[in-house]
Write an enzyme that holds these catalytic residues in place. Structure first.
Site, PDB file in Angstrom:
ATOM      1  N   TYR A  85       0.881  -1.311   0.283  1.00 55.40           N
ATOM      2  CA  TYR A  85      -0.045  -0.097  -0.578  1.00 55.40           C
ATOM      3  C   TYR A  85       1.039   1.287   0.089  1.00 55.40           C
ATOM      4  O   TYR A  85       0.390   2.090  -0.936  1.00 55.40           O
ATOM      5  CB  TYR A  85      -0.632  -0.078   1.474  1.00 55.40           C
ATOM      6  CG  TYR A  85      -1.629   0.958   1.486  1.00 55.40           C
ATOM      7  CD1 TYR A  85      -3.346   1.008   0.633  1.00 55.40           C
ATOM      8  CD2 TYR A  85      -1.279   2.789   1.669  1.00 55.40           C
ATOM      9  CE1 TYR A  85      -4.183   2.146   0.629  1.00 55.40           C
ATOM     10  CE2 TYR A  85      -2.284   3.565   2.183  1.00 55.40           C
ATOM     11  CZ  TYR A  85      -3.431   3.850   1.325  1.00 55.40           C
ATOM     12  OH  TYR A  85      -4.749   4.782   0.587  1.00 55.40           O
ATOM     13  N   GLU A 176       9.555  -7.925   4.525  1.00 56.92           N
ATOM     14  CA  GLU A 176       9.590  -8.110   5.561  1.00 56.92           C
ATOM     15  C   GLU A 176       8.739  -9.159   6.253  1.00 56.92           C
ATOM     16  O   GLU A 176       9.586  -9.416   7.535  1.00 56.92           O
ATOM     17  CB  GLU A 176       8.279  -7.711   6.646  1.00 56.92           C
ATOM     18  CG  GLU A 176       7.253  -7.111   6.693  1.00 56.92           C
ATOM     19  CD  GLU A 176       7.062  -6.470   5.535  1.00 56.92           C
ATOM     20  OE1 GLU A 176       6.866  -6.502   4.302  1.00 56.92           O
ATOM     21  OE2 GLU A 176       5.557  -5.997   5.763  1.00 56.92           O
ATOM     22  N   SER A 228       5.798 -15.337  35.520  1.00 53.64           N
ATOM     23  CA  SER A 228       5.282 -16.529  35.494  1.00 53.64           C
ATOM     24  C   SER A 228       5.991 -17.512  35.451  1.00 53.64           C
ATOM     25  O   SER A 228       5.300 -19.246  36.253  1.00 53.64           O
ATOM     26  CB  SER A 228       5.083 -16.611  34.364  1.00 53.64           C
ATOM     27  OG  SER A 228       5.664 -16.118  33.525  1.00 53.64           O
ATOM     28  N   GLY A 229       6.991 -17.260  36.005  1.00 48.97           N
ATOM     29  CA  GLY A 229       8.226 -18.299  35.953  1.00 48.97           C
ATOM     30  C   GLY A 229       9.266 -18.578  34.857  1.00 48.97           C
ATOM     31  O   GLY A 229       9.921 -19.020  34.752  1.00 48.97           O
ATOM     32  N   GLY A 230       7.967 -18.047  33.748  1.00 47.97           N
ATOM     33  CA  GLY A 230       8.533 -18.197  32.506  1.00 47.97           C
ATOM     34  C   GLY A 230       9.423 -17.062  32.058  1.00 47.97           C
ATOM     35  O   GLY A 230      10.019 -15.745  33.070  1.00 47.97           O
TER      36      GLY A 230
END
Ligand code: XMP
Length: 518
Positions: A85, A176, A228-230
């Site tokens: 575009y 991209e 979260s431990g992540g």
């Protein structure tokens, strides 16, 4: 703080993959910012870009109400690259013509290179082809004065156009996306060879800038952050801690659905190593009580999500005084929703990420990783000194082990699963395979099978092992362990975990399977 002197301005016309342009610019070690297409002219001037990229977008240039680039873009004297575009509006605004396509060209296409040009350095020889990803209905029909075509495809005769005198460039395809394998090279050529940017921007600079932004946004206020431990929430927390120190308090909810030792590891890293204020809430009883008797996967997810919010809300008010809530939200939500097949997406699983807390919690949000992709978050984590074992962790779903126990969850089943899972991952690490695998875990199936243990008949659970390779979790292949490796894991699990009598290996790819069993 390192202040970038060479900046690329990306004007966003609403494409779902605009963030990928920014990512490619970062990969080329140059700083960029994405702004809406209608950024005021004074702001564009003040930004002082070295080059401007106009993104793709869903509108049609042939619609009189469709968006246009601010005129100043073409008057600053800096190189401009229009993508899809962006190319079309550039042409229209410079006196060319865009025509509606009778057929939408969607998917892979070959672009023939018919003029040698710096934009195509290291991409293909004259007369050669470049594989690209197209997604358009309209296309350029008449070029503005001064432009020439340097690449064509069957569906898009104006696939690559250039006006070297004014340094305006346009591509009909999407350089991209990963589906255009040499697209990153093309963007790098635009940034380095045409715009003349150096390679001065790195993750270290990114970190400094993020730290400065967080300080400016938070001021003297308090921030809470759910761990979260992540990897994601850990990186967000350490980054914010670097910015504002003790103004940050982390909250870690033990749902009772974590892997063995997970809670302890988080405490050790954050409290002892980083000296981050940490509130640990053990809510396993509450979670297990609410999950008792529930076997439907979606109901499990909903209960876990709702319980998490309640527990977190309570913990946050106990901490008190926080104005901001930090989250490790990454960019992949957008990637997840990008449907290249074009069809409406259906909910396969309500990915109820327990890290995702609703607006009603009434905090202002800080999401310092919002622009980043998983591998970039890992790179940032390294920059922040997070240990590799933490950074390289496989993704772990919010609902945790609950979705790895098909059917009803009981404390006994959780124990069996944890014990089997630890052995499995221990063997994977021991064999040096952990980092080759996207995700590996054990599943405790509700099936029981007969066996012989010593001289006795046994009737124990069947444990399934899952390991997949993937780049984004959207598609996956099963990992090809050797039979010898699988045999060793099976023997250890049956010998060491009382209650599991059989081990099977899941060789389903995604699709048709999903990575998790529920
Ligand atoms: P599936 O099973 O859909 O999983 O192939 C793709 C990726 O998403 C993770 N996953 C979840 N993550 N909450 C999460 O936070 C969820 O409910 C959930 N379900 C799946 C899964 O572990 C894999 O990485």
């Amino acid at each position: 703080m390192t202040s970038p002197t060479e900046k690329i301005l990306i004007l966003d016309f609403g494409s779902q993959v605009t963030q990928l342009i920014a990512r490619r610019v970062r990969e080329a070690n140059v700083y960029s910012e994405i702004h809406p297409f209608d950024m005021p002219a004074e702001a564009i001037e003040a930004f002082a870009p070295k080059a401007i990229i106009l993104s793709g977008g869903p509108a049609s240039v042939t619609d009189p109400l469709s968006p246009r680039a601010p005129e100043i873009v073409f008057k600053l004297g800096v190189p401009v690259l229009g993508i899809c575009y962006g190319q079309q509006t550039m042409c229209e605004q410079l006196g060319g013509k865009v025509v509606p396509g009778h057929v939408r060209e969607f998917g892979r296409a070959d672009v023939t290179i018919n003029v040698k040009h710096p934009l195509l350095t290291d991409i293909g020889a004259l007369g050669g082809t470049m594989k690209v990803w197209m997604s358009h209905g309209d296309h350029v029909g008449t070029l503005p004065d001064g432009f020439q075509i340097i690449g064509t495809s069957e569906g898009a005769p104006y696939a690559i156009i250039v006006d070297d005198a004014r340094r305006f460039y346009g591509v009909q395809f999407h350089p991209e996306v990963a589906h255009t394998p040499q697209g990153a090279q093309l963007l790098s050529n635009f940034i380095h060879l045409i715009a003349g940017c150096g390679r001065g921007w790195s993750m270290a600079n990114y970190k400094d800038r993020a730290v400065a932004d967080i300080r400016a946004k938070v001021g003297k206020s308090q921030v809470i952050c759910g761990l979260s431990g992540g990897v994601d929430s850990a990186v967000a927390a350490v980054l914010i801690h670097e910015a504002i120190g003790d103004q940050l308090t982390c909250i870690f909810v033990d749902t009772g659905l974590l892997r063995a030792g997970e809670g302890e590891q988080v405490e050790k890293l954050f409290r002892q190593h980083y000296h981050i204020k940490l509130k640990v809430v053990n809510a396993s009883e509450e979670f297990l009580r609410k999950l008792s008797g529930v076997s439907d996967p979606e109901t499990k997810r909903k209960i876990i999500g709702a319980t998490f919010i309640d527990v977190f809300d309570k913990a946050a008010s106990e901490v008190g005084g926080a104005e901001f809530l930090a989250q490790g939200t990454l960019y992949p939500d957008v990637i997840e929703s990008v449907s290249f097949s074009g069809g409406p997406s259906v909910t396969i699983k309500s990915h109820h990420n327990v890290g995702g807390l609703p607006e009603k919690l009434n905090f202002k949000l800080i999401e310092p990783l919002r622009e980043l992709f998983k591998d970039e978050v890992r790179a940032l984590g390294r920059e922040l000194g997070l240990p590799d074992v933490f950074i390289e962790r496989h993704p772990f779903p919010g609902p945790g082990l609950a979705i790895r126990i098909p059917g009803e969850i009981t404390p006994e089943k959780l124990e069996l699963l944890r014990a089997a899972d630890v052995i499995y991952l221990d063997e994977i690490r021991g064999a040096g395979l952990y980092n080759d695998i996207w995700q590996a875990f054990a599943v405790l199936t509700p099936v029981r099978a007969v066996g012989v243990m010593g001289d006795e008949r046994s009737y124990d659970y069947v444990c399934a092992l899952r390991a997949v390779t993937s780049t984004d979790g959207m598609t996956a292949d099963y990992y090809p362990f050797t039979h010898e490796f699988l045999g060793r894991v099976a023997t250890r699990i049956c010998n060491e975990v009382r209650g599991i009598g059989r081990v099977v290996y899941d060789i389903t790819s995604k699709p048709p399977g999903t990575i998790e069993w529920e």
